[in-house]
Design an enzyme around this catalytic site. Structure first.
Site, PDB file in Angstrom:
ATOM      1  N   ARG A  88     -21.707 -11.980 -46.056  1.00  0.00           N
ATOM      2  CA  ARG A  88     -20.552 -11.111 -45.737  1.00  0.00           C
ATOM      3  C   ARG A  88     -21.149 -10.258 -44.799  1.00  0.00           C
ATOM      4  O   ARG A  88     -22.230  -9.376 -45.319  1.00  0.00           O
ATOM      5  CB  ARG A  88     -19.845 -10.710 -46.937  1.00  0.00           C
ATOM      6  CG  ARG A  88     -18.384 -10.120 -46.336  1.00  0.00           C
ATOM      7  CD  ARG A  88     -17.314 -10.875 -46.072  1.00  0.00           C
ATOM      8  NE  ARG A  88     -16.474 -11.331 -47.436  1.00  0.00           N
ATOM      9  CZ  ARG A  88     -16.794 -12.366 -47.980  1.00  0.00           C
ATOM     10  NH1 ARG A  88     -17.527 -13.403 -47.650  1.00  0.00           N
ATOM     11  NH2 ARG A  88     -16.189 -12.621 -49.364  1.00  0.00           N
ATOM     12  N   SER A 118       0.703  -1.059  -0.012  1.00  0.00           N
ATOM     13  CA  SER A 118       0.010   0.001   0.033  1.00  0.00           C
ATOM     14  C   SER A 118       0.825   1.265  -0.066  1.00  0.00           C
ATOM     15  O   SER A 118       1.894   1.184   0.452  1.00  0.00           O
ATOM     16  CB  SER A 118      -0.822  -0.050   1.367  1.00  0.00           C
ATOM     17  OG  SER A 118      -1.550   1.420   1.306  1.00  0.00           O
TER      18      SER A 118
END
Length: 446
Positions: A314, A275
């Site tokens: 497509r 921390s």
């Protein structure tokens, strides 16, 4: 400037695995597509579709081609796919007499999809190896701790004693299922994409299926009965597998995090992160990353299924959605496997704390066992009522549950012997054996 956490120089190391990332680099994408173009020319030359001299010239050019990604950027933005620009680059490097035979009879999607499949083939090998290493580590943990009692927890609350080895075997059992799914997944996924302009290879005439077979053989891929340009179920199947894998790893990591909380302290996940302001903190960063990646893939799988809705023969938009989504899922899985292997291999098992947490309950974790011990001498509802009443006494006085029951009822029950939590781990041994046998069988098949 980086646009995602995956390619950021700050967060990239946390969210990626270098070997997986390499297979999704621009250079790897280009290399795979060039490999397909080279194999296509060779197959067409072998089948008499293009002159053999042209095929040889194209193969030679592809072998030495070094196309920088930026060379394809403008063309990709214009055409919506990098292949036309790639073909232009290759043709510029092949001598004038043979350049026109580059990309003969193919379409962009043939090259891009097949190039993707070739890269995914390598990814599957990487991820299978990582899963197997993890399975071996979890198997060792299951074996080593088959007789280690730990508090099972249901709905976040202590339930009954179980074996920590069984907990590891439960994690392992899912890993084995993911490995077991791989042969079928490979069979469906590692398939040539080759349909030409509209999916019927019309430009190749009566040599179409001959070229298809030759091309598939040269690339080590299978042939799809029909073109899969717009049927993306195999890619979705693969994406589902990625989500299952990261989900399992995230579940395991979440268990580890909960068992590593200071108040529980039954596990220590190896090294941790610090921390900026609290020197006492050792954060389970690897496990946190695993949970984050699992949730990431769980969200992205919905987008992959949205991308399956290709229109007619497509689709540009749905194809582009795959490009935005699938690489993230693959990278997340590679990173998760890296983190999971580190987490499992560095895991510190604090057996004394596991035992202490059971003992701290003053026998309340053994309430089910007490009820069944009494049920040998009276109807079960009555036994349950007596144990429930005794549990209240335990909470009020701090006595051990079995001492309360021993003092309350004069019955031929060995309450002192039943205090050992190792007596209440059920069929853990047999279940662990079954999982380990499954792993052995899978290893033998491989």
């Amino acid at each position: 400037m980086s646009l995602t956490a995956f390619d950021s120089q700050i967060t990239g190391l946390m969210f990626t695995d270098s070997k997986t990332s390499e297979l999704f680099s621009d250079d790897a994408v280009i290399k795979a597509m060039v490999q397909v173009e080279s194999a296509l020319a060779a197959a067409e030359g072998a089948c008499g579709v293009i002159p053999k001299e042209a095929a040889a010239a194209i193969e030679k050019t592809c072998a030495r081609a070094r196309i920088a990604p930026y060379r394809l950027a403008e063309g990709t933005a214009k055409d919506g796919v990098p292949v036309p620009a790639l073909v232009k680059e290759l043709r510029s490097q092949v001598d004038k007499d043979h350049a026109r035979f580059v990309h003969w009879g193919a379409t962009s999607q043939d090259i891009a999809d097949t190039g993707l499949v070739l890269r995914l083939k390598a990814v599957l090998d990487l991820h299978e190896s990582a899963l197997t290493r993890l399975a071996r580590t979890l198997g060792d943990l299951a074996q080593a701790h088959r007789n280690t009692p730990v508090a099972a927890r249901t709905r976040t609350q202590q339930a009954t004693p179980t074996s920590f080895g069984l907990k590891c075997a439960v994690w392992l059992s899912a890993i084995l299922r993911h490995l077991d799914r791989l042969p079928g997944l490979r069979e469906r996924l590692l398939t040539l994409s080759f349909g030409g302009a509209a999916g019927n290879l019309a430009a190749l005439g009566d040599k179409a299926t001959d070229v298809e077979a030759e091309l598939a053989a040269r690339l080590g891929l299978s042939i799809s009965p029909a073109p899969w340009h717009v049927m993306r179920d195999s890619l979705d199947d693969y994406a589902n597998w990625l989500t299952l894998v990261t989900g399992t790893l995230g579940k395991m990591a979440q268990d580890v995090m909960l068992m590593a909380q200071n108040e529980v302290a039954e596990l220590k996940p190896g090294s941790g992160g610090g921390s900026s302001t609290m020197p006492n903190k050792v954060n389970p960063v690897g496990a946190e990353v695993l949970v984050a990646l699992a949730r990431q893939n769980a969200g992205l799988i919905a987008t992959m299924h949205q991308a399956a809705l290709h229109e007619h023969e497509r689709s540009g938009s749905n194809w582009a959605i795959e490009w935005l989504t699938l690489p993230q899922m693959v990278l997340a899985t590679g990173a998760a496997l890296k983190e999971a292997n580190t987490l499992a291999s560095e895991l510190v098992v604090r057996t004394e704390n596991m035992r202490a947490n059971i003992e701290a309950s003053n026998g309340l974790l053994l309430a089910e066992a007490a009820m069944f011990a009494l049920a040998d001498h009276m109807p079960r509802p009555e036994a349950q009522e007596k144990v429930t009443k005794a549990c209240r006494v335990v909470n009020e006085t701090g006595q051990h549950l079995f001492d309360v029951l021993k003092d309350s009822y004069d019955l031929p029950i060995d309450w002192n012997g039943l205090k050992d939590p190792a007596c209440h781990m059920g069929a853990s041994d047999q279940m662990i054996d079954r999982v380990l046998e499954s792993f052995q069988k899978l290893a033998e098949k491989a």
